[in-house]
Design a protein around this motif. Structure first.
Motif, PDB file in Angstrom:
ATOM      1  N   LEU A  27       0.804  -1.227   0.000  1.00 14.40           N
ATOM      2  CA  LEU A  27       0.000   0.000   0.000  1.00 14.40           C
ATOM      3  C   LEU A  27       0.839   1.280   0.000  1.00 14.40           C
ATOM      4  CD1 LEU A  27      -3.072  -0.876   2.260  1.00 14.40           C
ATOM      5  CD2 LEU A  27      -3.093  -0.220  -0.156  1.00 14.40           C
ATOM      6  N   PRO A  28       1.921   1.373   0.794  1.00 19.11           N
ATOM      7  CA  PRO A  28       2.749   2.586   0.712  1.00 19.11           C
ATOM      8  C   PRO A  28       3.354   2.809  -0.673  1.00 19.11           C
ATOM      9  CG  PRO A  28       3.240   1.372   2.716  1.00 19.11           C
ATOM     10  CD  PRO A  28       2.372   0.482   1.879  1.00 19.11           C
ATOM     11  N   ILE A  29       3.694   1.727  -1.364  1.00 20.59           N
ATOM     12  CA  ILE A  29       4.257   1.854  -2.710  1.00 20.59           C
ATOM     13  C   ILE A  29       3.198   2.368  -3.673  1.00 20.59           C
ATOM     14  CG2 ILE A  29       5.292   0.567  -4.618  1.00 20.59           C
ATOM     15  CD1 ILE A  29       6.396  -1.381  -2.470  1.00 20.59           C
ATOM     16  N   LEU A  30       2.000   1.794  -3.568  1.00 22.88           N
ATOM     17  CA  LEU A  30       0.902   2.230  -4.434  1.00 22.88           C
ATOM     18  C   LEU A  30       0.542   3.689  -4.158  1.00 22.88           C
ATOM     19  CD1 LEU A  30      -0.836   0.844  -6.616  1.00 22.88           C
ATOM     20  CD2 LEU A  30      -2.574   0.465  -4.866  1.00 22.88           C
ATOM     21  N   VAL A  44       6.855   6.658 -11.327  1.00 22.27           N
ATOM     22  CA  VAL A  44       7.434   5.317 -11.184  1.00 22.27           C
ATOM     23  C   VAL A  44       8.782   5.357 -10.469  1.00 22.27           C
ATOM     24  CG1 VAL A  44       8.284   3.302 -12.433  1.00 22.27           C
ATOM     25  CG2 VAL A  44       6.150   4.385 -13.129  1.00 22.27           C
ATOM     26  N   PRO A  45       9.699   6.276 -10.822  1.00 20.55           N
ATOM     27  CA  PRO A  45      10.933   6.352 -10.031  1.00 20.55           C
ATOM     28  C   PRO A  45      10.687   6.584  -8.544  1.00 20.55           C
ATOM     29  CG  PRO A  45      11.215   7.556 -12.081  1.00 20.55           C
ATOM     30  CD  PRO A  45       9.775   7.149 -12.022  1.00 20.55           C
ATOM     31  N   ILE A  46       9.676   7.393  -8.206  1.00 21.65           N
ATOM     32  CA  ILE A  46       9.335   7.604  -6.788  1.00 21.65           C
ATOM     33  C   ILE A  46       8.904   6.286  -6.158  1.00 21.65           C
ATOM     34  CG2 ILE A  46       7.648   8.682  -5.247  1.00 21.65           C
ATOM     35  CD1 ILE A  46       7.738  11.136  -7.103  1.00 21.65           C
ATOM     36  N   ALA A  47       8.071   5.530  -6.871  1.00 22.60           N
ATOM     37  CA  ALA A  47       7.623   4.232  -6.349  1.00 22.60           C
ATOM     38  C   ALA A  47       8.792   3.278  -6.177  1.00 22.60           C
ATOM     39  CB  ALA A  47       6.576   3.624  -7.284  1.00 22.60           C
ATOM     40  N   VAL A  48       9.763   3.330  -7.099  1.00 22.15           N
ATOM     41  CA  VAL A  48      10.949   2.469  -6.996  1.00 22.15           C
ATOM     42  C   VAL A  48      11.765   2.836  -5.753  1.00 22.15           C
ATOM     43  CG1 VAL A  48      13.153   1.881  -8.074  1.00 22.15           C
ATOM     44  CG2 VAL A  48      11.075   1.976  -9.453  1.00 22.15           C
ATOM     45  N   VAL A  49      11.930   4.139  -5.502  1.00 24.94           N
ATOM     46  CA  VAL A  49      12.677   4.589  -4.324  1.00 24.94           C
ATOM     47  C   VAL A  49      11.983   4.144  -3.049  1.00 24.94           C
ATOM     48  CG1 VAL A  49      13.405   6.622  -3.014  1.00 24.94           C
ATOM     49  CG2 VAL A  49      13.758   6.542  -5.485  1.00 24.94           C
ATOM     50  N   VAL A  50      10.672   4.311  -2.984  1.00 28.44           N
ATOM     51  CA  VAL A  50       9.907   3.888  -1.793  1.00 28.44           C
ATOM     52  C   VAL A  50      10.023   2.380  -1.602  1.00 28.44           C
ATOM     53  CG1 VAL A  50       7.593   3.708  -0.805  1.00 28.44           C
ATOM     54  CG2 VAL A  50       8.320   5.839  -1.894  1.00 28.44           C
ATOM     55  N   SER A  72      14.798 -10.093  -2.496  1.00 32.66           N
ATOM     56  CA  SER A  72      13.560  -9.435  -2.086  1.00 32.66           C
ATOM     57  C   SER A  72      12.347 -10.290  -2.434  1.00 32.66           C
ATOM     58  CB  SER A  72      13.447  -8.068  -2.781  1.00 32.66           C
ATOM     59  OG  SER A  72      14.593  -7.287  -2.539  1.00 32.66           O
ATOM     60  N   PRO A  73      11.191 -10.020  -1.803  1.00 36.48           N
ATOM     61  CA  PRO A  73       9.974 -10.783  -2.124  1.00 36.48           C
ATOM     62  C   PRO A  73       9.606 -10.628  -3.601  1.00 36.48           C
ATOM     63  CG  PRO A  73       9.679  -9.491  -0.109  1.00 36.48           C
ATOM     64  CD  PRO A  73      10.973  -9.055  -0.716  1.00 36.48           C
ATOM     65  N   PRO A  74       9.491 -11.712  -4.346  1.00 36.02           N
ATOM     66  CA  PRO A  74       9.218 -11.616  -5.786  1.00 36.02           C
ATOM     67  C   PRO A  74       7.935 -10.855  -6.104  1.00 36.02           C
ATOM     68  CG  PRO A  74       9.883 -13.846  -5.191  1.00 36.02           C
ATOM     69  CD  PRO A  74       9.686 -13.108  -3.909  1.00 36.02           C
ATOM     70  N   LEU A  75       6.882 -11.071  -5.314  1.00 40.48           N
ATOM     71  CA  LEU A  75       5.602 -10.423  -5.602  1.00 40.48           C
ATOM     72  C   LEU A  75       5.717  -8.903  -5.522  1.00 40.48           C
ATOM     73  CD1 LEU A  75       2.638 -10.602  -6.286  1.00 40.48           C
ATOM     74  CD2 LEU A  75       2.132 -10.906  -3.855  1.00 40.48           C
ATOM     75  N   LEU A  76       6.514  -8.417  -4.577  1.00 42.93           N
ATOM     76  CA  LEU A  76       6.654  -6.973  -4.434  1.00 42.93           C
ATOM     77  C   LEU A  76       7.416  -6.386  -5.618  1.00 42.93           C
ATOM     78  CD1 LEU A  76       5.529  -5.232  -2.182  1.00 42.93           C
ATOM     79  CD2 LEU A  76       7.817  -5.083  -1.202  1.00 42.93           C
ATOM     80  N   ILE A  77       8.419  -7.107  -6.097  1.00 41.07           N
ATOM     81  CA  ILE A  77       9.156  -6.659  -7.283  1.00 41.07           C
ATOM     82  C   ILE A  77       8.234  -6.663  -8.505  1.00 41.07           C
ATOM     83  CG2 ILE A  77      11.111  -7.127  -8.791  1.00 41.07           C
ATOM     84  CD1 ILE A  77      11.801  -6.124  -5.952  1.00 41.07           C
ATOM     85  N   ILE A  84      11.494   0.431   1.699  1.00 43.95           N
ATOM     86  CA  ILE A  84      10.717  -0.584   2.416  1.00 43.95           C
ATOM     87  C   ILE A  84      11.461  -1.909   2.462  1.00 43.95           C
ATOM     88  CG2 ILE A  84       8.619  -1.995   2.279  1.00 43.95           C
ATOM     89  CD1 ILE A  84       7.160   0.476   1.241  1.00 43.95           C
ATOM     90  N   LEU A  85      12.032  -2.295   1.328  1.00 38.68           N
ATOM     91  CA  LEU A  85      12.756  -3.572   1.294  1.00 38.68           C
ATOM     92  C   LEU A  85      14.000  -3.523   2.174  1.00 38.68           C
ATOM     93  CD1 LEU A  85      12.477  -4.504  -2.494  1.00 38.68           C
ATOM     94  CD2 LEU A  85      11.284  -5.545  -0.576  1.00 38.68           C
ATOM     95  N   ALA A  86      14.694  -2.385   2.165  1.00 32.74           N
ATOM     96  CA  ALA A  86      15.884  -2.259   3.010  1.00 32.74           C
ATOM     97  C   ALA A  86      15.529  -2.358   4.488  1.00 32.74           C
ATOM     98  CB  ALA A  86      16.575  -0.931   2.722  1.00 32.74           C
ATOM     99  N   ALA A  87      14.327  -1.893   4.844  1.00 31.80           N
ATOM    100  CA  ALA A  87      13.915  -1.895   6.245  1.00 31.80           C
ATOM    101  C   ALA A  87      13.309  -3.225   6.683  1.00 31.80           C
ATOM    102  CB  ALA A  87      12.909  -0.777   6.496  1.00 31.80           C
ATOM    103  N   THR A  88      12.774  -3.992   5.740  1.00 36.05           N
ATOM    104  CA  THR A  88      12.020  -5.195   6.122  1.00 36.05           C
ATOM    105  C   THR A  88      12.623  -6.510   5.647  1.00 36.05           C
ATOM    106  OG1 THR A  88      10.616  -5.024   4.139  1.00 36.05           O
ATOM    107  CG2 THR A  88       9.862  -3.895   6.138  1.00 36.05           C
ATOM    108  N   THR A  89      13.511  -6.455   4.660  1.00 34.89           N
ATOM    109  CA  THR A  89      14.042  -7.686   4.081  1.00 34.89           C
ATOM    110  C   THR A  89      15.381  -8.029   4.713  1.00 34.89           C
ATOM    111  OG1 THR A  89      12.957  -7.212   1.970  1.00 34.89           O
ATOM    112  CG2 THR A  89      14.709  -8.859   1.952  1.00 34.89           C
ATOM    113  N   HIS A  90      15.510  -9.272   5.143  1.00 33.52           N
ATOM    114  CA  HIS A  90      16.796  -9.735   5.686  1.00 33.52           C
ATOM    115  C   HIS A  90      17.686 -10.161   4.531  1.00 33.52           C
ATOM    116  CE1 HIS A  90      19.799 -11.671   8.151  1.00 33.52           C
ATOM    117  NE2 HIS A  90      19.609 -12.809   7.488  1.00 33.52           N
TER     118      HIS A  90
END
Length: 378
Positions: free
Chosen positions: A142-145, A160-166, A305-310, A170-176
């Motif tokens: 939802l934050p990306i959308l 789209v670049p803004i969405a990529v940055v967001v 990263s989670p494939p679905l999010l990509i 998010i991935l940097a904060a949540t993905t191990h």
């Protein structure tokens, strides 16, 4: 500035699609990074050399519709070497188009409405990914959308670049990220020995060629004509075919005329004087060299990263392409039903005798169009 902007928009809007497509086709993160890096180099060289020599603002990009199609195909028999072989076949066909008149005329004869309907059918499943992501992982998607929607409202070109940055935040904060994720992330060209299989040639090589010609090269020529620049097609197709053949040996897909970002370099926003717009593609070429340096690191990050999010971010990047394709496909009432047949058949994802849905969708649309025209004539 217009050229740098065109490169950044073109790269940031769809590099996730490129990496996801190469990975889905069987490439390792290192091979996907090599493929993207090689195409950035090829596009950079084409932009600089051709614009500088001809003194016209002709610009080049990768085939976004082509990689969107590749994302729906999956890994063929023979793995990624077979994909590289299919890329090489596609490059050869583009090169031959420069010298075989009937081949160029056959591609040009494909009704634009049906070509756009085929492209829209390929994009539909990808553009559903953001909605699926919202349903399955709402706190991440939802934050990306929302970022994308706000970007459309206040800075449309950068949505789209803004969405990529967001997404990256998010991935940097949540993905191990496992230790060593970025080991060897410095960009390298990794050779791939192409393998030629009938499965990959029919399912990937031939459709990739049709999609690239109908949805990139022909619209790219139209954009240039609309801005008052006439191009000789023979040298353009020969150069892009040769460049695509070279990148295929490093896992890279097709290079072609820019379509969407071409308007930035060839239009008045580059310079009021048409004769002084040619430095824009030159600047874009140097920008692609710089952007290509991030290819391997981006591939490693996306692989973890989670494939679905990509896929969701890739889908957002293709929303405008889907809207444009649907509008063009349905604009003419005379071909609306054949276009709908092409769209539905392509979106179905069917495979008959080893041949994928885009081919059958296009064939079905052409047959129905001919039948309707014959009936009207009689």
């Amino acid at each position: 500035m217009a050229g740098v902007l065109a490169a950044i928009v073109g790269y940031a809007s769809t590099f996730t699609v490129v990496l996801a497509a190469l990975t889905a086709a069987g490439a390792s993160p290192q091979q996907a990074g090599s493929g993207l890096f090689s195409v950035c180099i090829a596009i950079g060289i084409l932009n600089i050399v051709v614009a500088w020599q001809r003194r016209i603002p002709v610009s080049f990009a990768w085939s976004t519709p082509g990689v969107a199609f590749l994302l729906t195909v999956g890994e063929p028999v023979g793995g990624f070497p077979a994909v590289a072989g299919a890329f090489l076949v596609c490059a050869g066909l583009i090169f031959l188009t420069a010298f075989i008149g009937p081949l160029a005329r056959a591609i040009a004869a494909i009704p634009a409405a049906l070509a756009n309907a085929m492209l829209a059918g390929m994009l539909l499943s990808l553009c559903l990914a953001p909605i699926t992501a919202v349903a399955e992982m709402p706190t991440l998607a939802l934050p990306i959308l929302a970022a994308w929607a706000l970007g459309l409202r206040f800075a449309r070109r950068y949505a789209v670049p803004i969405a990529v940055v967001v997404t990256g935040i998010i991935l940097a904060a949540t993905t191990h990220l496992p230790a060593g994720t970025f080991d060897g992330a410095w960009p390298t060209l990794m050779p791939v020995v192409p393998a030629f299989t009938l499965d990959a040639i029919i399912r990937i090589g031939l459709p990739f060629y049709v999609v690239t010609m109908a949805s990139q090269n022909l619209p790219g020529l139209a954009v240039m004509r609309a801005n008052g620049f006439m191009l000789e097609t023979r040298p353009i197709f020969a150069l892009t075919g040769a460049a695509s053949a070279a990148t295929a040996f490093f896992g890279g897909h097709t290079s072609n005329l820019a379509a969407i970002t071409a308007a930035i370099c060839a239009g008045p926003e580059a310079h009021p004087d048409p004769g002084r717009r040619w430095p824009a593609p030159v600047a874009a070429g140097f920008a692609y060299f710089v952007l290509g340096l991030a290819a391997s690191a981006a591939a490693a990050f996306i692989a973890a990263s989670p494939p679905l999010l990509i896929q969701a971010v890739a889908g957002l990047a293709l929303f405008s392409s889907l809207a444009t394709s649907l509008a063009a496909a349905l604009a003419d009432e005379q071909v609306r039903l054949p276009a709908i047949l092409t769209f539905v058949a392509t979106a179905s994802g069917i495979t008959i005798v080893g041949v994928g849905a885009p081919f059958w969708g296009l064939v079905g649309g052409i047959v129905l169009l001919l039948m309707l025209r014959e009936r009207k004539a009689s």
